[in-house]
Motif scaffolding. Structure first.
Motif, PDB file in Angstrom:
ATOM      1  N   SER A 103     -27.844  54.041-138.078  1.00 30.56           N
ATOM      2  CA  SER A 103     -26.939  53.749-137.007  1.00 30.56           C
ATOM      3  C   SER A 103     -27.672  52.946-135.751  1.00 30.56           C
ATOM      4  O   SER A 103     -27.348  53.399-134.656  1.00 30.56           O
ATOM      5  CB  SER A 103     -26.399  54.966-136.432  1.00 30.56           C
ATOM      6  OG  SER A 103     -25.653  55.649-137.517  1.00 30.56           O
ATOM      7  N   SER A 104     -28.567  52.203-136.001  1.00 32.66           N
ATOM      8  CA  SER A 104     -29.526  51.673-134.953  1.00 32.66           C
ATOM      9  C   SER A 104     -28.956  50.478-134.390  1.00 32.66           C
ATOM     10  O   SER A 104     -29.280  49.924-133.163  1.00 32.66           O
ATOM     11  CB  SER A 104     -30.945  51.341-135.524  1.00 32.66           C
ATOM     12  OG  SER A 104     -30.792  50.507-136.771  1.00 32.66           O
ATOM     13  N   ALA A 105     -28.059  49.651-134.899  1.00 31.85           N
ATOM     14  CA  ALA A 105     -27.457  48.248-134.444  1.00 31.85           C
ATOM     15  C   ALA A 105     -27.196  48.453-132.963  1.00 31.85           C
ATOM     16  O   ALA A 105     -27.338  47.494-132.226  1.00 31.85           O
ATOM     17  CB  ALA A 105     -26.430  47.899-135.248  1.00 31.85           C
TER      18      ALA A 105
ATOM     19  N   HIS B  15     -24.645  54.836-141.352  1.00 30.31           N
ATOM     20  CA  HIS B  15     -25.247  56.076-140.935  1.00 30.31           C
ATOM     21  C   HIS B  15     -25.990  56.823-142.158  1.00 30.31           C
ATOM     22  O   HIS B  15     -26.778  57.911-141.604  1.00 30.31           O
ATOM     23  CB  HIS B  15     -24.072  57.124-140.547  1.00 30.31           C
ATOM     24  CG  HIS B  15     -23.161  57.291-141.621  1.00 30.31           C
ATOM     25  ND1 HIS B  15     -23.159  58.078-142.517  1.00 30.31           N
ATOM     26  CD2 HIS B  15     -21.864  56.993-141.684  1.00 30.31           C
ATOM     27  CE1 HIS B  15     -22.145  58.219-143.450  1.00 30.31           C
ATOM     28  NE2 HIS B  15     -21.213  57.346-142.754  1.00 30.31           N
ATOM     29  N   ASN B  16     -26.072  56.427-143.281  1.00 27.99           N
ATOM     30  CA  ASN B  16     -27.025  56.746-144.253  1.00 27.99           C
ATOM     31  C   ASN B  16     -28.372  56.570-143.769  1.00 27.99           C
ATOM     32  O   ASN B  16     -28.738  55.650-143.270  1.00 27.99           O
ATOM     33  CB  ASN B  16     -26.698  56.335-145.740  1.00 27.99           C
ATOM     34  CG  ASN B  16     -25.308  56.759-146.075  1.00 27.99           C
ATOM     35  OD1 ASN B  16     -25.055  57.872-145.689  1.00 27.99           O
ATOM     36  ND2 ASN B  16     -24.580  55.895-146.814  1.00 27.99           N
ATOM     37  N   PHE B  17     -29.376  57.294-144.538  1.00 27.84           N
ATOM     38  CA  PHE B  17     -30.841  57.273-144.268  1.00 27.84           C
ATOM     39  C   PHE B  17     -31.039  55.729-144.714  1.00 27.84           C
ATOM     40  O   PHE B  17     -30.780  55.270-145.600  1.00 27.84           O
ATOM     41  CB  PHE B  17     -31.507  58.142-145.131  1.00 27.84           C
ATOM     42  CG  PHE B  17     -33.123  57.891-145.169  1.00 27.84           C
ATOM     43  CD1 PHE B  17     -33.920  58.174-144.090  1.00 27.84           C
ATOM     44  CD2 PHE B  17     -33.600  57.448-146.303  1.00 27.84           C
ATOM     45  CE1 PHE B  17     -35.114  57.784-144.022  1.00 27.84           C
ATOM     46  CE2 PHE B  17     -34.959  57.257-146.353  1.00 27.84           C
ATOM     47  CZ  PHE B  17     -35.824  57.424-145.244  1.00 27.84           C
ATOM     48  N   ALA B  18     -32.030  55.072-143.849  1.00 26.91           N
ATOM     49  CA  ALA B  18     -32.339  53.698-143.697  1.00 26.91           C
ATOM     50  C   ALA B  18     -33.724  53.754-144.369  1.00 26.91           C
ATOM     51  O   ALA B  18     -34.668  54.218-143.962  1.00 26.91           O
ATOM     52  CB  ALA B  18     -32.115  53.116-142.496  1.00 26.91           C
TER      53      ALA B  18
ATOM     54  N   ALA C 163     -25.863  48.078-151.148  1.00 32.47           N
ATOM     55  CA  ALA C 163     -26.710  48.794-149.990  1.00 32.47           C
ATOM     56  C   ALA C 163     -25.966  49.190-148.706  1.00 32.47           C
ATOM     57  O   ALA C 163     -24.873  48.822-148.470  1.00 32.47           O
ATOM     58  CB  ALA C 163     -27.241  47.325-149.365  1.00 32.47           C
ATOM     59  N   SER C 164     -26.492  50.134-148.173  1.00 29.19           N
ATOM     60  CA  SER C 164     -25.691  50.874-147.121  1.00 29.19           C
ATOM     61  C   SER C 164     -26.457  50.432-145.826  1.00 29.19           C
ATOM     62  O   SER C 164     -26.357  51.204-144.678  1.00 29.19           O
ATOM     63  CB  SER C 164     -25.739  52.489-147.299  1.00 29.19           C
ATOM     64  OG  SER C 164     -27.086  52.852-147.427  1.00 29.19           O
TER      65      SER C 164
END
Length: 326
Positions: free
Chosen positions: A151-153, A176-179, A226-227
């Motif tokens: 969720s960094s965008a 919002h999934n682990f990046a 890809a999430s």
């Protein structure tokens, strides 16, 4: 104020020594709350890779978090204090050459977005994009900010300004999934394969491209969609560009593709070479800017003319990396 640490050193108490106050960090790595022991271990590995990268390149680094240092009540307080101590600015010599020493800020951990506010999860109070904006607003140095969290965008919308490179692991707050992007970004700055222009350094642009490719490969090998889809913004338009745009693999709908400014900030990847001096970096950046100008000037002319005009500049760049003659 806080003294800069060389790679491998531990955090020292704050000092009021004016000589120390004038020293500035090159890299600040912030490790957020792990949430679980598994994630905490993963983030520790990523942070250690940054320590190794900085040690190889001769860069000063300070890690903040997960737990705050003894003199601070929270990691958030420590982060705000360290940023305030590193506002800095170009020296008189650097002002004359339009050159300054950038500050790299790397955020490792989890992030959240509630539809309005994006936050970086810390042990204790979290830090929002708007808070980062306020802390960095007085900054007189160029910045490379890499938010490697989910969720960094939305941080691009908050932090995008002239003189800044903002990298995020996601293309919107809803991812919002682990990046995994943070792992591959740290590894890119230690990978000769990421050095696309073969100058023994990996730029922010090159690392972004490499990390984006490796992130997609990670999901492909696991047979998963890809999430996360990373973005880079360095032209202050608050839009950001994906790696495909920087590689010319996708068409630009509007605006300008990011990446030119990000290519100016690099970390040494060849352990057998010494880092360039400030004077050498100044000269290199001026020459590389001249190359970009020549590409635009000769865009509609035969390639042979561009080549003839560029050769003297390329030779000068080569002489910088060749070092003094025997």
């Amino acid at each position: 104020m806080i003294a800069p640490l060389r790679a491998g050193e531990s955090a020292a108490p704050a000092s009021s020594d004016p000589a120390i106050e004038q020293q500035l960090l090159d890299v600040i790595v912030v490790v957020g709350a792990g949430g679980t022991a598994e994630y905490a271990t993963i983030f520790e590995v990523w942070a250690k890779k940054w320590q190794q990268n900085c040690e190889r390149a001769g860069l000063s680094i300070r890690q903040i978090g997960p737990e705050p240092s003894d003199q601070f009540e929270s990691a958030k307080d420590e982060l705000q204090s360290v940023l305030a101590a590193n506002i800095g600015g170009p020296t008189e010599t650097e002002k004359e050459t339009d050159f300054d020493t950038p500050l790299w800020i790397v955020l490792i951990g989890h992030g959240t977005w509630d539809g309005r506010v994006a936050k970086f999860n810390l042990v204790g109070p979290d830090a929002s994009g708007s808070e980062f904006d306020a802390w960095l607003d007085p900054m007189k140095r160029s910045l490379v900010v890499a938010n490697c969290t989910s969720s960094s965008a939305p941080f691009i919308n908050r932090l995008s300004q002239p003189g800044r490179v903002v990298i995020t692991a996601t293309r919107n707050g809803g991812e919002h999934n682990f990046a995994m992007f943070g792992q591959f970004l740290a590894q890119a700055f230690a990978s000769a394969d990421a050095d696309l222009d073969h100058d023994d350094e990996v730029s922010a642009k090159e690392a972004f491209i490499r990390a984006s490719i490796e992130t997609q490969r990670y999901y492909d090998e696991k047979g998963r969609l890809a999430s996360e889809h990373a973005l880079i913004d360095d032209n202050a338009d608050k839009k950001g560009s994906a790696a495909e745009l920087l590689q010319g693999q996708a068409k630009v709908k509007d605006g300008v593709v990011d990446g030119d400014f990000a290519s100016q900030f690099s970390i040494l990847v060849n352990p057998d070479l010494r880092p360039l001096t400030t004077e050498q970096r100044q000269k290199r950046d001026r020459l590389e800017a001249e190359l970009q100008r020549l590409k635009q000037e000769f865009a509609d002319r035969p390639k042979e003319e561009l080549r003839e005009a560029a050769i003297p500049v390329l030779l000068e760049i080569a002489s910088i990396y060749a070092g003094p003659s025997e």
